[in-house]
Design a protein around this motif. Structure first.
Motif, PDB file in Angstrom:
ATOM      1  N   PRO A   7      47.775  43.205  41.992  1.00  0.00           N
ATOM      2  CA  PRO A   7      47.836  42.361  40.757  1.00  0.00           C
ATOM      3  C   PRO A   7      46.221  42.097  40.386  1.00  0.00           C
ATOM      4  O   PRO A   7      46.050  41.676  39.149  1.00  0.00           O
ATOM      5  N   MET A   8      45.279  42.262  41.060  1.00  0.00           N
ATOM      6  CA  MET A   8      44.061  42.046  40.697  1.00  0.00           C
ATOM      7  C   MET A   8      43.454  43.135  39.859  1.00  0.00           C
ATOM      8  O   MET A   8      42.554  42.948  38.993  1.00  0.00           O
ATOM      9  N   VAL A   9      44.299  44.286  39.595  1.00  0.00           N
ATOM     10  CA  VAL A   9      43.735  45.319  38.730  1.00  0.00           C
ATOM     11  C   VAL A   9      44.142  44.853  37.136  1.00  0.00           C
ATOM     12  O   VAL A   9      45.462  44.281  37.180  1.00  0.00           O
ATOM     13  N   ASP A  10      43.349  45.068  36.320  1.00  0.00           N
ATOM     14  CA  ASP A  10      43.400  44.674  34.896  1.00  0.00           C
ATOM     15  C   ASP A  10      44.024  45.774  33.951  1.00  0.00           C
ATOM     16  O   ASP A  10      44.739  45.600  32.998  1.00  0.00           O
ATOM     17  N   PHE A  67      38.893  44.743  37.240  1.00  0.00           N
ATOM     18  CA  PHE A  67      39.215  46.170  37.907  1.00  0.00           C
ATOM     19  C   PHE A  67      39.971  46.951  36.951  1.00  0.00           C
ATOM     20  O   PHE A  67      41.165  46.665  36.468  1.00  0.00           O
ATOM     21  N   ALA A  68      39.671  48.169  37.181  1.00  0.00           N
ATOM     22  CA  ALA A  68      40.165  49.282  36.227  1.00  0.00           C
ATOM     23  C   ALA A  68      40.349  50.509  37.058  1.00  0.00           C
ATOM     24  O   ALA A  68      39.445  50.928  37.926  1.00  0.00           O
ATOM     25  N   GLU A 115      44.848  40.103  29.036  1.00  0.00           N
ATOM     26  CA  GLU A 115      46.073  40.584  29.235  1.00  0.00           C
ATOM     27  C   GLU A 115      45.676  41.718  30.216  1.00  0.00           C
ATOM     28  O   GLU A 115      44.699  42.162  30.672  1.00  0.00           O
ATOM     29  N   LYS A 116      47.009  42.487  30.590  1.00  0.00           N
ATOM     30  CA  LYS A 116      46.756  43.805  31.244  1.00  0.00           C
ATOM     31  C   LYS A 116      47.074  44.956  30.443  1.00  0.00           C
ATOM     32  O   LYS A 116      47.697  44.837  29.410  1.00  0.00           O
ATOM     33  N   ALA A 117      46.271  46.059  30.864  1.00  0.00           N
ATOM     34  CA  ALA A 117      46.285  47.134  29.837  1.00  0.00           C
ATOM     35  C   ALA A 117      46.720  48.340  30.592  1.00  0.00           C
ATOM     36  O   ALA A 117      45.998  48.731  31.820  1.00  0.00           O
TER      37      ALA A 117
END
Ligand code: SAH
Ligand code: SF4
Ligand code: F3S
Length: 439
Positions: free
Chosen positions: A98-101, A79-80, A123-125
């Motif tokens: 927290p589902m958003v990446d 998810f963006a 990773e998260k960006a």
């Protein structure tokens, strides 16, 4: 080569977001993503968000909540969040959902390919910088696929006007104009790919002052140069600010045949007191004088506007000044909104108008604007205009396109005419479109 990954994009907000979504799809295309219209099939879901009015962020969180079911069925789905809510909220979005990446702002999406690699590694960006490098230059090689006949091209971004109600200067940053040669290169490429009409975009597009071969160019200079591109039939631009409507641009409306007779020139209010409180930088009389100068050179120009009702401090008398301005000017197209409090903007701190009063004023204004819109459309019946046919209509044998004044027009015509500009006689005015016949 691995199978292509599927990208689903949902776009909110203005035309600049539509343009940005195309560019983000291209950027992710370099990482093997292809666009899909089925969210449940997607490997990545990207929401390109708008922050202009209240509840935008709330809407985004509830949309994410709805989309969560797809992630449950397909855990590897990414998810963006992009656009103006991403810019305003940044990493808080991931804290709350927290589902958003990935979170990317409107000025840093050329970094998406790298960010996509990062999220592939788990990773998260997050990137909401206003970087030094030119994102459009980083993304200059657009894929060569055939395009729809009408395209957007962003030439200017950001805003230095700081209207007291508006978040754009904060989400999009300061006014920046792209250099002339890069815009012309992009325009030529679009035309090679089948584009016949280009709509030049900017938050304040007529404040354009991009680097040209001999110093900075104005928007009018850019339009005149663009008009020499063979195969490009039509040019439009949006959104303009009354303060930046210089004489050379008005003149272009009179003598540049490819520049279409349509102008979106938001005024927001007809009350001098409110215009001042909004920091719009002009009076109602100045707006009237400007409209007269424009109509003197182009009488058939269709004027469009934006209006805000219930701005803090707006009395019934102020509102009647807006109604009177609308009566006097006559708008063929309009967008009207209730004032919406935006935290961090100056007007948010002022005494607010009652919600019921706002709703009632909006209703009256929209009734008047609706009447004018209908009258402008009906006035086309019996007239000739040109239409750029864009696609097939719902009825077999019909095509849909846009008139010079941006009215939707249906006509019976062969589908080989898609992408061409044809003369049409208008024979009927429907609710939101005209019916025409080829001449
Ligand atoms: N740059 C353009 C407008 C960009 S925002 C201009 O200055 O005209 C698009 C429209 O959204 C604005 O014209 C305004 O009518 C509306 N808008 C912006 N902020 C708003 C707010 N806080 N509440 C209600 N409408 C708003
Ligand atoms: Fe917002 Fe005003 Fe800038 Fe338009 S000119 S984007 S309304 S601050
Ligand atoms: Fe919305 Fe940002 Fe456009 S706030 S209107 S998407 S500039």
């Amino acid at each position: 080569m691995s199978a292509p990954k599927k990208l689903f994009i949902k776009t909110y907000g203005c035309q600049m977001n539509v343009y940005d979504s195309e560019r983000m799809a291209e950027a992710l295309g370099t990482k093997g993503y292809e666009q899909t219209t089925d969210a449940d099939q997607a490997d990545m879901i990207l929401l390109n968000t708008c922050h202009i009015r209240e509840k935008a962020a709330e809407k985004m969180y509830s949309e994410l909540g709805r989309l969560k079911q797809f992630k449950l069925a397909k855990p590897e789905m990414k998810f963006a969040v992009a656009g103006c809510v991403a810019q305003a909220e940044g990493g808080e979005i991931i804290e709350r959902q927290p589902m958003v990446d990935l979170v990317v702002g409107p000025q840093s999406y050329h970094r998406l390919p790298k960010m996509a690699d990062a999220i592939d590694r788990g990773e998260k960006a997050i990137d909401t910088d206003f970087p030094e490098e030119d994102k459009f230059e980083e993304l200059k090689d657009r894929p060569k696929a055939r395009r729809a006949p009408s395209a957007f091209l962003t030439v200017q971004e950001g805003c230095d006007k700081f209207c007291t109600f508006c978040v754009v200067p904060y989400t999009r940053g300061a006014e920046v104009s792209r250099p002339v040669d890069r815009i012309l290169r992009e325009a030529r490429e679009l035309v090679e790919r089948g584009v016949a009409e280009i709509n030049l975009l900017g938050q304040n597009v007529n404040a354009y002052h991009g680097e040209g071969p001999d110093g900075d160019w104005t928007l009018a200079q850019l339009i005149r140069e663009m008009a020499t591109i063979e195969g490009l039939e039509r040019i439009r631009f949006t959104t303009s600010h009354p303060r930046d409507m210089e004489q050379d641009l008005i003149d272009a409306h009179g003598d540049c045949a490819k520049l279409m007779p349509y102008l979106h020139l938001p005024v927001q209010s007809g009350s001098d007191k409110i215009l001042k409180a909004m920091n719009r930088g002009h009076t109602r009389e100045e707006y009237f004088a400007l409209i007269k100068r424009i109509r003197d050179v182009r009488p058939d120009l269709l004027l469009s506007g934006d209006f805000i009702v219930g701005f803090p401090g707006e009395t019934e008398e102020d509102f009647m000044d807006t109604m009177d301005l609308v009566e006097q000017v006559g708008f063929g197209q309009a967008y009207s909104f209730k004032y919406s409090t935006r935290p961090g903007t100056p007007a948010a701190e002022r005494a607010q108008v009652d919600e019921d009063v706002k709703s009632e004023r909006l209703q009256r204004l929209q009734a008047l604007l609706g009447k004018q819109q209908k009258a402008a459309q009906d006035a086309m019946v019996g007239r000739e205009t040109t239409v750029l046919f864009e696609k097939q209509g719902r009825d077999p044998g019909q095509l849909i396109g846009k008139s010079e004044n941006l009215h939707a027009v249906h006509a019976f015509a062969d589908k080989s005419l898609i992408g061409t500009v044809r003369r049409v006689r208008v024979i009927k005015s429907l609710t939101n479109s005209l019916t025409g016949e080829l001449i």
